[in-house]
Enzyme design. Structure first.
Site, PDB file in Angstrom:
ATOM      1  N   LEU A 163     -11.736   9.278   1.414  1.00 23.46           N
ATOM      2  CA  LEU A 163     -12.457   9.527   3.121  1.00 23.46           C
ATOM      3  C   LEU A 163     -13.324   8.131   3.391  1.00 23.46           C
ATOM      4  O   LEU A 163     -14.299   8.548   2.615  1.00 23.46           O
ATOM      5  CB  LEU A 163     -13.198  10.716   2.639  1.00 23.46           C
ATOM      6  CG  LEU A 163     -12.265  11.811   1.976  1.00 23.46           C
ATOM      7  CD1 LEU A 163     -13.606  13.295   1.702  1.00 23.46           C
ATOM      8  CD2 LEU A 163     -11.060  12.024   2.700  1.00 23.46           C
TER       9      LEU A 163
ATOM     10  N   ARG B 285     -21.543   8.843   9.359  1.00 19.14           N
ATOM     11  CA  ARG B 285     -23.187   8.530   9.669  1.00 19.14           C
ATOM     12  C   ARG B 285     -23.710   9.197  10.774  1.00 19.14           C
ATOM     13  O   ARG B 285     -25.010  10.222  10.550  1.00 19.14           O
ATOM     14  CB  ARG B 285     -23.999   7.734   8.751  1.00 19.14           C
ATOM     15  CG  ARG B 285     -24.044   7.242   7.830  1.00 19.14           C
ATOM     16  CD  ARG B 285     -23.885   6.260   6.773  1.00 19.14           C
ATOM     17  NE  ARG B 285     -23.318   4.663   7.500  1.00 19.14           N
ATOM     18  CZ  ARG B 285     -23.234   4.026   6.556  1.00 19.14           C
ATOM     19  NH1 ARG B 285     -23.321   3.488   6.014  1.00 19.14           N
ATOM     20  NH2 ARG B 285     -21.825   3.409   8.257  1.00 19.14           N
TER      21      ARG B 285
ATOM     22  N   GLY C 118     -16.763   9.827   1.225  1.00 21.87           N
ATOM     23  CA  GLY C 118     -15.642   9.974  -0.170  1.00 21.87           C
ATOM     24  C   GLY C 118     -17.426  10.003  -1.449  1.00 21.87           C
ATOM     25  O   GLY C 118     -17.463  10.495  -1.989  1.00 21.87           O
ATOM     26  N   GLU C 119     -17.168   8.308  -1.468  1.00 18.15           N
ATOM     27  CA  GLU C 119     -17.952   7.927  -2.224  1.00 18.15           C
ATOM     28  C   GLU C 119     -19.852   8.245  -2.176  1.00 18.15           C
ATOM     29  O   GLU C 119     -20.594   8.415  -2.953  1.00 18.15           O
ATOM     30  CB  GLU C 119     -18.155   6.584  -2.475  1.00 18.15           C
ATOM     31  CG  GLU C 119     -17.088   6.093  -3.385  1.00 18.15           C
ATOM     32  CD  GLU C 119     -16.424   4.546  -2.865  1.00 18.15           C
ATOM     33  OE1 GLU C 119     -17.384   3.682  -3.126  1.00 18.15           O
ATOM     34  OE2 GLU C 119     -15.243   4.014  -3.084  1.00 18.15           O
ATOM     35  N   ASN C 120     -20.272   8.154  -0.446  1.00 21.58           N
ATOM     36  CA  ASN C 120     -21.284   7.858  -0.553  1.00 21.58           C
ATOM     37  C   ASN C 120     -22.241   9.499   0.369  1.00 21.58           C
ATOM     38  O   ASN C 120     -23.473   9.351  -0.263  1.00 21.58           O
ATOM     39  CB  ASN C 120     -21.765   7.084   0.493  1.00 21.58           C
ATOM     40  CG  ASN C 120     -21.239   5.547  -0.315  1.00 21.58           C
ATOM     41  OD1 ASN C 120     -21.949   5.324  -0.802  1.00 21.58           O
ATOM     42  ND2 ASN C 120     -20.145   4.767   0.416  1.00 21.58           N
TER      43      ASN C 120
ATOM     44  N   ASP D 191       0.833  -0.728  -0.157  1.00 20.18           N
ATOM     45  CA  ASP D 191       0.060  -0.018  -0.134  1.00 20.18           C
ATOM     46  C   ASP D 191       1.373   1.197  -0.068  1.00 20.18           C
ATOM     47  O   ASP D 191       0.244   2.331  -0.061  1.00 20.18           O
ATOM     48  CB  ASP D 191      -0.811  -0.121   1.411  1.00 20.18           C
ATOM     49  CG  ASP D 191      -2.244   0.191   0.984  1.00 20.18           C
ATOM     50  OD1 ASP D 191      -2.877   0.395  -0.312  1.00 20.18           O
ATOM     51  OD2 ASP D 191      -3.111   0.215   2.037  1.00 20.18           O
TER      52      ASP D 191
END
Ligand code: AMP
Length: 294
Positions: free
Chosen positions: A103, A178, A226-228, A42
């Site tokens: 993120l 969330r 970041g995606e959701n 990574d």
């Protein structure tokens, strides 16, 4: 066998990861003895960073003896999404300047020019940089000896404080983005501050990396947050219009799971959402190593 023993020898640098991975590789080798085994790191994508970015300003003797430098992490993700962004941008890859924001529970940002990483926010360990689920991110390193001397904490306790009890959890009582969003909506001052600190740090890095890149062509969001989270993305770019970074409200809030551009058409910076795919990136890098070894 040489690579495997190197990974083993370097266990002190990644005590949670290396021993487990060595055990995994050994088990895989005994189950599948007739095929090549490839280790994908990574940190690898960040290896191209210039020395100016990876060198800590501490005496060389200490740096060299203990391998102290910025390594960076989340490389498979930054590599995958920046390459996808590059293809979506089109044109000459060599001149493209991209910032990728990974993120999630763990978070990091990378600055990429011509397909190569020039800087990233994680360091010797995955602790520095952005505010994460349970990690503090950047903090004055003098806080550590201060707490050891004045709070009667051991270095292990400070380590655990900064890695496991800080970030969103330390600020707002939950590491889940969330929960923090809904607590802020319900009026929690701690949750609002947590979101403010979280986004402030991200904007700080976007500005810094735009300067290091000498401009910006694309800003990429990836990772669980970041995606959701359309709300999270808005908070990250607030006040960055001067850099050409803008989000189209309709495109940002559209329910979609594919790679997409969410900046208004004609923007000088393409703001993108690209679902990461670290498994595919690992498979592609593995295939590449095997092909080259033949
Ligand atoms: P990751 O580590 O990449 O799996 O990301 C985990 C983080 O993504 C957690 O903090 C989740 O709360 C956050 N996350 C996942 N889905 C959403 C969503 N729809 N809105 C806001 N945050 C989300």
């Amino acid at each position: 066998s040489e690579v495997l023993s190197d990974i083993d020898t370097l266990s002190a640098l990644a005590p949670l990861h290396n021993p487990a991975n060595v055990a995994g590789i050994r088990a895989a080798q005994s189950a599948l003895p007739d095929i090549p085994h490839v280790a994908v790191f990574d940190t690898a994508f960040h290896h191209a960073m210039p020395q100016e970015a990876s060198t800590y300003a501490i005496p060389a003797a200490v740096r060299h003896e203990y391998g102290l430098r910025k390594y960076g992490f989340h490389g498979s993700s930054h590599s995958y999404v920046s390459r996808t962004a590059s293809t979506m941008l089109g044109g000459d890859i060599a001149s493209q300047r991209i910032i990728t924001l990974h993120l999630g529970n763990g978070s990091s940002v990378a600055a990429i020019r011509g397909g190569q990483c020039i800087d990233t926010s994680m360091g010797f360990t995955p602790l520095p940089g952005l505010v994460m689920g349970t990690r503090s991110g950047d903090i004055d390193p003098a806080v550590v000896p201060y707490l050891v001397r004045n709070a009667g904490m051991t270095s292990e306790e400070v380590d655990s404080l900064l890695n496991s009890e800080s970030g969103l959890l330390g600020l707002a009582g939950s590491s889940d983005f969330r929960d923090v969003l809904s607590a802020a909506e319900a009026g929690s001052k701690e949750a609002s501050l947590a979101l403010g600190v979280w986004a402030w740090r991200i904007r700080h890095y976007i500005g810094a990396y735009a300067a290091l890149l000498g401009g910006l062509d694309a800003l990429v969001f990836t990772g669980g947050i970041g995606e959701n989270s359309a709300d999270a993305r808005v908070r990250c770019v607030e006040g960055l219009e001067f850099l050409g970074v803008e989000i189209d409200n309709h495109l940002n809030r559209r329910d979609a799971s594919l790679s997409r551009i969410i900046s208004p058409s004609g923007s000088s910076v393409a703001v993108m959402v690209i679902p990461t795919n670290e498994e595919l990136e690992i498979a592609l890098q593995t295939a590449d190593v095997v092909r080259r070894a033949r």
